[in-house]
Scaffold this active site. Structure first.
Site, PDB file in Angstrom:
ATOM      1  N   HIS A  24      28.586  49.216 -30.964  1.00 29.87           N
ATOM      2  CA  HIS A  24      28.408  50.347 -30.059  1.00 29.87           C
ATOM      3  C   HIS A  24      28.292  51.623 -30.880  1.00 29.87           C
ATOM      4  CE1 HIS A  24      29.117  53.070 -26.755  1.00 29.87           C
ATOM      5  NE2 HIS A  24      29.050  52.060 -25.911  1.00 29.87           N
ATOM      6  N   ARG A  77      21.198  51.328 -28.234  1.00 26.41           N
ATOM      7  CA  ARG A  77      22.459  51.154 -28.960  1.00 26.41           C
ATOM      8  C   ARG A  77      22.289  50.656 -30.382  1.00 26.41           C
ATOM      9  NH1 ARG A  77      26.905  48.181 -24.950  1.00 26.41           N
ATOM     10  NH2 ARG A  77      27.150  49.955 -23.572  1.00 26.41           N
ATOM     11  N   SER A 106      32.262  57.222 -24.285  1.00 24.30           N
ATOM     12  CA  SER A 106      31.158  56.807 -23.423  1.00 24.30           C
ATOM     13  C   SER A 106      29.817  57.228 -24.001  1.00 24.30           C
ATOM     14  CB  SER A 106      31.315  57.415 -22.042  1.00 24.30           C
ATOM     15  OG  SER A 106      30.104  57.270 -21.342  1.00 24.30           O
ATOM     16  N   ALA A 119      37.445  36.830 -15.904  1.00 30.52           N
ATOM     17  CA  ALA A 119      36.987  35.464 -15.692  1.00 30.52           C
ATOM     18  C   ALA A 119      38.145  34.549 -15.303  1.00 30.52           C
ATOM     19  CB  ALA A 119      36.293  34.959 -16.956  1.00 30.52           C
ATOM     20  N   GLY A 120      39.235  34.625 -16.036  1.00 38.59           N
ATOM     21  CA  GLY A 120      40.351  33.714 -15.799  1.00 38.59           C
ATOM     22  C   GLY A 120      41.057  33.972 -14.479  1.00 38.59           C
ATOM     23  N   GLY A 123      43.703  32.091 -19.780  1.00 39.23           N
ATOM     24  CA  GLY A 123      43.091  33.416 -19.710  1.00 39.23           C
ATOM     25  C   GLY A 123      43.261  34.014 -18.330  1.00 39.23           C
ATOM     26  N   GLY A 169      41.905  37.333 -17.763  1.00 43.41           N
ATOM     27  CA  GLY A 169      41.012  38.490 -17.652  1.00 43.41           C
ATOM     28  C   GLY A 169      40.180  38.358 -16.392  1.00 43.41           C
ATOM     29  N   GLU A 192      33.586  36.125 -21.533  1.00 42.97           N
ATOM     30  CA  GLU A 192      33.097  36.450 -22.866  1.00 42.97           C
ATOM     31  C   GLU A 192      33.283  35.283 -23.841  1.00 42.97           C
ATOM     32  OE1 GLU A 192      34.411  40.297 -24.243  1.00 42.97           O
ATOM     33  OE2 GLU A 192      33.525  40.008 -26.216  1.00 42.97           O
TER      34      GLU A 192
HETATM   35  C1  LIG Z   1      36.204  49.344 -24.770  1.00 47.86           C
HETATM   36  C2  LIG Z   1      35.373  48.373 -24.003  1.00 47.86           C
HETATM   37  C3  LIG Z   1      34.598  48.814 -22.934  1.00 47.86           C
HETATM   38  C4  LIG Z   1      33.836  47.910 -22.198  1.00 47.86           C
HETATM   39  N1  LIG Z   1      33.113  48.401 -21.151  1.00 47.86           N
HETATM   40  C5  LIG Z   1      32.378  47.533 -20.417  1.00 47.86           C
HETATM   41  C6  LIG Z   1      31.642  48.001 -19.299  1.00 47.86           C
HETATM   42  O1  LIG Z   1      31.632  49.195 -18.976  1.00 47.86           O
HETATM   43  N2  LIG Z   1      30.931  47.116 -18.569  1.00 47.86           N
HETATM   44  C7  LIG Z   1      30.928  45.794 -18.878  1.00 47.86           C
HETATM   45  O2  LIG Z   1      30.304  45.033 -18.156  1.00 47.86           O
HETATM   46  N3  LIG Z   1      31.646  45.313 -19.932  1.00 47.86           N
HETATM   47  C8  LIG Z   1      32.349  46.149 -20.709  1.00 47.86           C
HETATM   48  N4  LIG Z   1      33.067  45.652 -21.779  1.00 47.86           N
HETATM   49  C9  LIG Z   1      33.117  44.209 -22.045  1.00 47.86           C
HETATM   50  C10 LIG Z   1      34.056  43.489 -21.062  1.00 47.86           C
HETATM   51  O3  LIG Z   1      35.181  44.275 -20.806  1.00 47.86           O
HETATM   52  C11 LIG Z   1      34.574  42.148 -21.559  1.00 47.86           C
HETATM   53  O4  LIG Z   1      33.567  41.430 -22.091  1.00 47.86           O
HETATM   54  C12 LIG Z   1      35.173  41.312 -20.432  1.00 47.86           C
HETATM   55  O5  LIG Z   1      36.089  42.056 -19.723  1.00 47.86           O
HETATM   56  C13 LIG Z   1      35.820  40.056 -20.933  1.00 47.86           C
HETATM   57  O6  LIG Z   1      36.528  39.413 -19.896  1.00 47.86           O
HETATM   58  P1  LIG Z   1      37.148  37.977 -20.082  1.00 47.86           P
HETATM   59  O7  LIG Z   1      37.787  37.614 -18.802  1.00 47.86           O
HETATM   60  O8  LIG Z   1      36.124  37.064 -20.594  1.00 47.86           O
HETATM   61  O9  LIG Z   1      38.228  38.098 -21.233  1.00 47.86           O
HETATM   62  P2  LIG Z   1      39.497  39.041 -21.445  1.00 47.86           P
HETATM   63  O10 LIG Z   1      39.582  40.097 -20.452  1.00 47.86           O
HETATM   64  O11 LIG Z   1      39.494  39.413 -22.877  1.00 47.86           O
HETATM   65  O12 LIG Z   1      40.721  38.093 -21.164  1.00 47.86           O
HETATM   66  C14 LIG Z   1      41.179  37.142 -22.070  1.00 47.86           C
HETATM   67  C15 LIG Z   1      42.378  36.466 -21.461  1.00 47.86           C
HETATM   68  O13 LIG Z   1      42.658  35.303 -22.175  1.00 47.86           O
HETATM   69  C16 LIG Z   1      44.000  35.231 -22.522  1.00 47.86           C
HETATM   70  N5  LIG Z   1      44.044  34.482 -23.778  1.00 47.86           N
HETATM   71  C17 LIG Z   1      43.260  34.622 -24.855  1.00 47.86           C
HETATM   72  N6  LIG Z   1      43.598  33.718 -25.782  1.00 47.86           N
HETATM   73  C18 LIG Z   1      44.602  32.985 -25.277  1.00 47.86           C
HETATM   74  C19 LIG Z   1      45.376  31.902 -25.756  1.00 47.86           C
HETATM   75  N7  LIG Z   1      45.166  31.369 -26.944  1.00 47.86           N
HETATM   76  N8  LIG Z   1      46.352  31.410 -24.971  1.00 47.86           N
HETATM   77  C20 LIG Z   1      46.591  31.955 -23.738  1.00 47.86           C
HETATM   78  N9  LIG Z   1      45.881  32.947 -23.247  1.00 47.86           N
HETATM   79  C21 LIG Z   1      44.899  33.466 -24.004  1.00 47.86           C
HETATM   80  C22 LIG Z   1      44.469  36.634 -22.595  1.00 47.86           C
HETATM   81  O14 LIG Z   1      45.855  36.725 -22.340  1.00 47.86           O
HETATM   82  C23 LIG Z   1      43.646  37.268 -21.494  1.00 47.86           C
HETATM   83  O15 LIG Z   1      44.310  37.109 -20.269  1.00 47.86           O
HETATM   84  C24 LIG Z   1      33.815  46.548 -22.535  1.00 47.86           C
HETATM   85  C25 LIG Z   1      34.573  46.101 -23.605  1.00 47.86           C
HETATM   86  C26 LIG Z   1      35.319  47.006 -24.364  1.00 47.86           C
HETATM   87  C27 LIG Z   1      36.046  46.508 -25.556  1.00 47.86           C
END
Ligand SMILES: Cc1cc2nc3c(=O)[nH]c(=O)nc-3n(C[C@H](O)[C@H](O)[C@H](O)COP(=O)(O)OP(=O)(O)OC[C@H]3O[C@@H](n4cnc5c(N)ncnc54)[C@H](O)[C@@H]3O)c2cc1C
Ligand code: HEM
Ligand code: FES
Lengths: 270, 640, 269
Positions: free
Chosen positions: B267, B332, B285, B45-46, B41, B43, B427
């Site tokens: 939402h 919400r 929004s 976190a990753g 990952g 994102g 997440e």
């Molecule tokens: C439209 C929208 C608006 C949002 N707005 C807000 C906001 O304003 N404020 C807020 O706090 N939160 C908001 N959120 C929530 C927030 O964006 C997410 O919860 C958060 O960014 C998740 O981050 P993450 O690093 O956990 O995962 P992600 O960003 O989803 O990253 C997942 C990563 O894992 C990798 N991955 C997944 N599966 C595999 C696999 N099997 N093999 C290899 N790689 C894999 C992907 O390539 C990616 O790099 C919003 C969400 C959405 C959908």
């Protein structure tokens, strides 16, 4: 402005799509009918529908890159009728809607073409070169935990806003695809400018621009000819003023780096 | 039966994290480079975890299925990120952020975790500002804040409507720096398809290169999953199209417990579905609700008429009617459910009947069009782009959509799952938001986990692993796992089906939305638990995956992901069925207060439900971790 | 050294050299035009001016060398950048090619550049080296005896009675040939188009261009290029149409009188 509740009749178009089974394989255009298309469909949804049809008859669906489908991740990357990201201004491929087309249109879909973006399959290209440029200097070196209080570094609002303009780049590569020289200057300039506009970015400013441009050159992008096709297709409308800014930054860095006293050069070096 | 030891440190709430940090084991600097860590990952976190661990000296291998870490779904977050900085001098504090988050989560999260999150929130902003994240600023050059739902203070930091993008690009720049320095080995287009356990510890993964089809084995001293949420189990959601649950689901099948899958957030203000071809729902929004008035026609017969032709007297401003004190600003979940009820009554608007009006006519006549344009212009533009409707002239149509999943792999205070050596961040884990996540808290959690928690807590595990004891990737466990992946791939390609993968994903989405969406009932969930296994059978028999395994094959990728979604969907319904209460994002119609608010059952359900895989075809085991509220009183969540 | 290597090797470095040499050439052609316009005054003016330049001796050579180096660097950079850019498109070209924002002038820089280069070679051969039309080259013409002191801004160029080359007649006789004149007009036309983008572009390359004044910059460049073109058009235009006649008593006047329709073939000495 599109008229409200504009004619909502479904229609048909012909897709002329670049098909190429893999890297270094011959490719060609293939025509596909796309029938009963709703004007409210996005362009990519139309491709989904065509692909489902192809799958059902056992053909390989058209490979195309996409993810967020709301114009922010920078994955989608089709050249539609000769324009990267297709009709419209300030939008990515995923934000193109079928109402931009009409009954009987032939829609020519090509990948983003650049040597630095080698083709993977059909409409999908490899844009790793952008990551390489970032790795060369697209950062501010600050170890986690070493940062001072955020408000101890005031940034003039105007600079912060401008930095945000530059930072809104989604790294899609349309600038490269649109440039007749396949130059990556807009992409690189946006990153260089974002970091260079802020006080945090100053210590590494010269090093950054020199390293990023070097890597950009090595990746095989072409040279800017100041024609601004890049900013015209940029989904985030990033201005080519940042290119001028980077040119200035680069040249200054180049001169400075050559005339800086050399540390440890006793006797004046010679 | 899995052992669920939360490892919550003892002592006063505010001291727990400090105390824990001083008590847990450390890896000495010279030894760090002897440990390899796999991070799946990229994102928030990753990327933040990979960068920070590499800075510390660990050898990090980062895998993402995207073509660049910068494309992770975090990029799409709009609103902002919370932090208890109290820069506005409006009385914010770590404790207040802690309390708001806990209460927002309807008292279904661990106190200790949430408090830690609030504590490190301040460091996140410092870190990001130093990285050059262009946060919004005031004229004096200092950081600006806005307020967000569920809080009475202004503590949300933002970068226009692109906060997630900017934070991710910040983390990505830190990651890129470490890749450039050789501290991180980056594997893009690499999808993790299985987790490898050696002697019960997570020691590796099996990866498919999406461009070449090559399947490779990778071993490490520890494995971190930061793979995002599973909202696409509903097919239509605000998630990116490729977001998937495969990593956590395959880890689940290897024994990691999946906690509270039924906690999903919906939402209220998204652009409604326009047709069966729809692939994605776009978030608008929530701020629109400050000036827009929500209504549907009073009479069913009017639902299909143009809104302008419906006289004022025939409009039902239902939120203002039902919740007079909050009106259009009802929380919400409450407003989402109300919209759904209107549509169920047949009064939904738009072609599909799944939509309600968000009307700006009053605001425009009160403030003038330019003022409205200034506040919401870009949102009106997006709306116009997608629907071709001019919201200055005719009301917007909105509808709720799946937006976030609070559930995820179970983790302890160290963010380690019940499988030793397997850590889960962002997440993908279940940790901090309880049954409902407040706005601007997911970004905070992702970065807290990656920058400020895992770098400390992983040491506690690694210190117990002898340097160099990492297994080679050619052991029997690895071969077996690779074989497992190979055969799955071959099976899909050889299948003599007729329907594309999307067909099944759509059908799964419909079942989930209908029976396990905004409001759930025992009967509905039981029905879903009939329908989903049947769908799974049909999928296995009838899915068509053309092409080969040796090139980019998007159908094949999708097939694997949808197979997992179908199974996960079943578990989600099972979790929803067994949680016989309403809390946060989990609303059981049987359990509600007269005003439609959630009716929690703290006596029986103040616990985490962590599901444990028991093998194919067997009912999974429901383990529980009790939630002990030592420092806060569990009260009825009310915003009145 | 490092600096030079970087300038010659990197993309922005090469662009910078291009802009710098382009700027030098813009300066040169402007000055050159102003000098040439003296043809419309008495022969003393331009002949005196030419004499002055000749008399600079080694300095003139240094200037010429510098200009030649500029041309060489400019052309080299143009070729190098163009080849790199061609290669950068990759193995497959677009089936549909579209222009979106590029100005017309900018689309034909390579073409206008090549024609200008060809013209430049001819022009040097014609008026500097005397190999193109040796018959009317200044060294083949009778010399000119200064009638008055020639001064520019009070600065003496040549003294009364000095015997100097008759550049005045050379120019008149040279442009009396319509083929030469038309090629000249086309070339300066393309040069003007080249500079139209070039001037705008060089500011961008150096980094002194932004939305705040790029509109103004484009207008200035346009006005400059029009003026430059008209100025250059005036010389062969006036000579060819007979609006400008060589001053009485000059060799050119005699020659042209001898063959009044001296328009077709080059005037034989
Ligand atoms: C439209 C929208 C608006 C949002 N707005 C807000 C906001 O304003 N404020 C807020 O706090 N939160 C908001 N959120 C929530 C927030 O964006 C997410 O919860 C958060 O960014 C998740 O981050 P993450 O690093 O956990 O995962 P992600 O960003 O989803 O990253 C997942 C990563 O894992 C990798 N991955 C997944 N599966 C595999 C696999 N099997 N093999 C290899 N790689 C894999 C992907 O390539 C990616 O790099 C919003 C969400 C959405 C959908
Ligand atoms: C001798 C033959 C010449 C050739 C082959 C030539 C070619 C070119 C080319 C290919 C470009 C680059 C355009 C681009 O990258 O967009 C260019 C730019 C330019 N040329 Fe020339 N040119 C020539 C002569 C001249 C002359 C005589 C002048 C000046 C009077 C001139 C002025 C400029 C300027 C100012 C630029 C812009 C530099 C920049 O982009 O920053 N060129 N030329
Ligand atoms: S799919 Fe993300 S920008 Fe188009």
């Amino acid at each position: 402005m599109v008229a409200e509740h504009s004619v909502k009749k479904n229609f048909s178009v012909t897709l002329r799509v670049w098909r190429q089974a893999g890297p270094n394989q011959p490719g060609k255009f293939v025509d596909y009918p796309a029938t009963d298309i709703s004007p409210d469909m996005s362009f990519l949804e139309m491709l989904d529908v065509v692909n489902d049809g192809l799958t059902k008859i056992g053909d390989e669906p058209i490979a195309f890159a996409h993810d967020c489908r709301e114009g922010i991740c920078g994955t989608c990357s089709c050249t539609i009728n000769g324009k990267p990201h297709g009709p419209g201004k300030g939008i990515a491929t995923c934000q193109v809607y079928m109402r931009s087309f009409g009954e009987g249109d032939v829609i020519v879909v090509e990948p983003f073409r650049a040597r630095a973006f080698p083709l993977i399959k059909d409409l999908v290209t490899n844009r790793e070169a952008f990551d390489k440029i970032q790795q060369a200097g697209g950062f501010i070196s600050v170890r986690t935990g070493a940062a001072p209080d955020a408000n101890s570094i005031p940034v003039p609002k105007e600079d912060a806003d401008l930095a945000m303009d530059a930072a809104s780049c989604i790294g899609c590569g349309a600038c490269v695809a649109a440039c007749k020289n396949a130059s990556a200057m807009l992409f690189v300039a946006a990153k260089v400018s974002q970091l260079g506009l802020m006080p945090q970015g100053q210590p590494e400013r010269d090093k950054r621009v020199l390293a990023m441009v070097k890597t950009m050159d090595e990746a095989g992008f072409g040279n800017c000819s100041n024609q601004y096709e890049c900013s015209a297709v940029c989904p985030k409308l990033i201005t080519h003023d940042f290119i001028a800014r980077m040119n200035r930054d680069y040249l200054a860095a180049l001169f400075r780096s050559n005339f800086k006293p050399v540390s440890g050069a006793s006797d004046g070096g010679a | 039966m899995a052992k669920l030891d939360s490892k919550t440190p003892s002592g006063p709430l505010a001291d727990k994290w400090q105390k824990h940090k001083t008590e847990i084991k450390l890896v000495n600097p010279a030894n760090k480079r002897k440990y390899e860590i796999i991070v799946v990952g990229g994102g928030l976190a990753g990327s933040s975890a990979s960068a920070t661990l590499a800075e510390l000296g660990y050898k990090v291998k980062n895998f993402v299925f995207h073509d660049s870490p910068r494309r992770a779904h975090s990029i799409a977050a709009q609103g902002g990120i919370n932090a208890a900085k109290n820069y506005q001098n409006d009385g914010d504090s770590v404790h207040r952020l802690f309390y708001d988050t806990l209460k927002g989560g309807d008292y279904r999260a661990r106190e200790s975790n949430v408090h830690r999150l609030a504590e490190v929130s301040v460091n996140i902003i410092d870190q990001c500002a130093a990285q050059g994240v262009p946060f919004a600023r005031e004229y004096g050059g200092l950081l600006a804040n806005r307020s967000f739902g569920g809080a009475q203070v202004s503590r949300t930091f933002y970068a226009r409507g692109q906060t997630g993008q900017q934070l991710l690009l910040g983390a990505y720049s830190a990651l890129s720096r470490m890749v450039g320095q050789g501290g991180v080995e980056l594997h893009t287009n690499s999808e993790m398809l299985d987790l490898v356990l050696v002697d019960g510890h997570a020691k590796g993964i099996i990866v498919r290169d999406l461009n070449t089809g090559a399947i490779t084995r990778h071993s490490a001293d520890a494995v971190i999953l930061a793979t995002g949420g599973y909202g696409n189990v509903f097919n239509l959601s605000t998630y990116a199209r490729q977001s998937n649950a495969t990593a956590i689901w395959r880890a689940y099948k290897r024994g990691a417990c999946l906690a509270n899958p039924c906690y999903t957030q919906i939402h209220p203000t998204c652009i409604p579905v326009s047709g069966d071809y729809q692939s994605k729902l776009t978030l608008m929004s929530e701020s629109l609700r400050n000036d827009g008035r929500i209504w549907v026609p009073k009479k069913k017969e009017d639902a299909k008429k143009p809104p302008a032709s419906i006289p004022e007297a025939d409009r039902d401003y239902y939120l203002e009617r039902i919740y007079p004190s909050f009106g259009n600003l009802a929380p919400r979940d409450v407003s989402s459910r109300a919209a759904m009820r209107m549509c169920d009554e047949g009064r939904g608007v738009g072609e599909t009947g799944l939509g309600v009006y968000l009307d700006f006519a009053d605001a425009i006549s009160r403030l003038g069009e330019p003022a409205v344009r200034e506040r919401y212009g870009n949102l009106f533009d997006i709306y116009h782009e997608i629907t071709a409707e001019n919201a200055y002239k005719t009301p917007m149509r909105i509808f709720p959509a799946v937006h976030y999943t609070m559930g995820g792999l179970w983790v302890d205070y160290n963010l380690m799952s019940n499988i030793p050596g397997l850590f889960v961040l962002g997440e993908a884990n279940f940790s901090d938001h309880g049954a409902n996540r407040l706005g601007a808290s997911a970004l905070m959690q992702g970065l807290a986990d990656g920058y400020f928690v895992i770098p400390y807590t992983i040491g506690d595990y690694l210190a117990g692993q002898k340097p160099g004891s990492r297994p080679k990737a050619d052991g029997a466990e690895f071969k077996q796992a690779e074989q497992n992946v190979q055969s799955m791939t071959e099976k899909f390609l050889a299948n003599k089906g007729t329907e594309p993968v999307s067909h099944f994903h759509k059908r799964l989405g419909k079942i989930m939305w209908e029976h396990c969406g905004m409001a759930r009932t025992k009967a509905g969930l039981e029905q879903a638990l009939q329908k989903i296994p049947a769908l799974r059978e049909e999928f296995q028999a009838n899915v068509k995956v053309p092409g080969s395994a040796a090139t980019l094959n998007q159908s094949l990728e999708q097939a694997g992901r949808v197979a997992d979604f179908i199974e996960l969907g079943e578990l989600l319904c099972r979790d929803a069925l067994t949680r016989e209460e309403s809390c946060g994002g989990h609303f059981r119609e049987e359990y509600q207060h007269p005003d439609g608010e959630c009716k929690r059952d703290d006596e029986h359900y103040a616990h985490v439900a962590a599901w444990e895989y028991q093998g194919a075809g067997k009912t999974p085991l429901r383990n529980t971790e009790p939630l002990n509220y030592e420092f806060t009183k569990m009260s009825v969540r009310s915003y009145k | 050294m490092n600096l030079l290597v970087s300038l010659f090797k990197t993309s922005i470095g090469k662009k910078f050299l291009m802009a710098l040499t382009g700027l030098v050439m813009v300066g040169f052609v402007t000055g050159h035009l102003v000098g040439n316009l003296q043809i419309f005054f008495q022969p003393d003016r331009i002949n005196g001016y030419a004499h002055f330049l000749q008399a600079l001796g080694p300095v003139l050579w240094a200037i010429r060398l510098f200009l030649l180096v500029c041309v060489a660097v400019h052309v080299w950079a143009a070729v190098a950048l163009t080849l790199e850019s061609r290669a950068a498109r990759g193995p497959e070209a677009y089936a549909i090619k579209k222009w979106l924002s590029a100005t017309v002038a900018s689309r034909y820089m390579r073409l206008s550049g090549i024609v200008v280069l060809a013209f430049l070679i001819y022009h040097l051969a014609h008026f500097t080296l005397g190999v193109a039309q040796p018959g009317t080259f200044k060294t083949a013409l009778p010399e000119w005896k200064m009638l008055e002191d020639a001064r520019e801004f009070g600065f003496p160029l040549a003294a009364k009675g000095d015997v100097v080359h008759d550049v005045y007649s050379m120019v008149f006789l040279g442009f009396a040939n319509p083929v030469v004149s038309i090629f000249y007009i086309i070339a300066v036309g393309l040069l003007s188009v080249h500079m139209l983008h070039g001037i705008d572009s060089l500011f961008q390359t150096i980094g002194w261009r932004s939305a705040k004044w790029s509109c103004l910059l484009r207008k200035v460049a346009l006005v400059y290029c029009i003026v430059y073109f008209l100025g250059n058009l005036a010389i062969p235009g006036a000579i060819l149409t007979g609006i400008a006649k060589p001053a009485v008593g000059t060799y050119a006047a005699q020659k042209l009188a001898a063959s009044p329709a001296a328009t077709s073939s080059a005037v034989q000495p």
